[in-house]
Design a protein around this motif. Sequence first.
Motif, mmCIF file in Angstrom:
data_model
loop_
_atom_site.group_PDB
_atom_site.id
_atom_site.type_symbol
_atom_site.label_atom_id
_atom_site.label_comp_id
_atom_site.label_asym_id
_atom_site.label_seq_id
_atom_site.Cartn_x
_atom_site.Cartn_y
_atom_site.Cartn_z
ATOM 1 N N LEU A 1 0.820 -1.217 0.000
ATOM 2 C CA LEU A 1 0.000 0.000 0.000
ATOM 3 C C LEU A 1 0.854 1.266 0.000
ATOM 4 O O LEU A 1 0.463 2.292 -0.568
ATOM 5 C CB LEU A 1 -0.935 0.017 1.212
ATOM 6 N N THR B 1 -10.121 -2.384 -0.694
ATOM 7 C CA THR B 1 -8.702 -2.521 -0.396
ATOM 8 C C THR B 1 -8.503 -3.237 0.937
ATOM 9 O O THR B 1 -7.669 -4.137 1.071
ATOM 10 C CB THR B 1 -8.041 -1.131 -0.335
ATOM 11 N N PRO C 1 -4.252 -4.247 -2.504
ATOM 12 C CA PRO C 1 -2.901 -3.672 -2.581
ATOM 13 C C PRO C 1 -2.133 -4.084 -3.827
ATOM 14 O O PRO C 1 -1.568 -3.241 -4.528
ATOM 15 C CB PRO C 1 -2.239 -4.211 -1.305
#
Length: 215
Positions: A82, A96, A150
């Motif tokens: 990330l 996410t 990610p």
Amino acid sequence: MFLKIKNVPYVWWSSEKPLNFKPKISTFFYLCFGLTLFGLGEGLLIVSFTGASPWSVLAQGISLNVDLSIGTITFLISIGVLFLWIFLDQKPGIGTILNALIISVMIDLCIKFVPTPSDFIYQLILAICSVVLVGIGGGIYLVANLGPGPRDGLMIGLQKKTNLPIALVRALLEITVVTIGWYLGGIVGIGTLLFAIGIGPCVALGLYLVDKLFN
């Protein structure tokens, strides 16, 4: 054809924006369904004992040096990736967060409850099915547009920067990651090769099928 896809399609159940904390029920359902397929595929590839996916090879390599499960390491790797988003202008969302959680849980569940086939042919079939599952699942949850996971955010960000086809960008990413994982001691086998080569086209196929079915 689907191998030339450069953009994630938009369908009727896609969220209008990634940063949406009150999505439609249908959007949330397809997000979770896609992520469950994705995580199931990742877990089944490990169970097939033909070699894990490149990112799981990396997690395996790291887990050999620390006292944590592969699922937990996978989650921590996701958090680390990330930080690379800062340079790629990617926007996170609930997808996410759920990506890191659901995939990690599904991997640990598969390892715990799914037995490895005794026959190599069945192991190979399981490996092929797992790659297809990851690709289709990836296509479904990306179309939900609630924020990529990610690793997929990294893929999409790099694609936008390079303007290369999604299939090619994903393949280059997987090859890089598996090289590092192998160096750290992760298990590499024919399943790993199948994943590294096949995941890009399978994700592109997943996006293509969702676009055709819902548009």
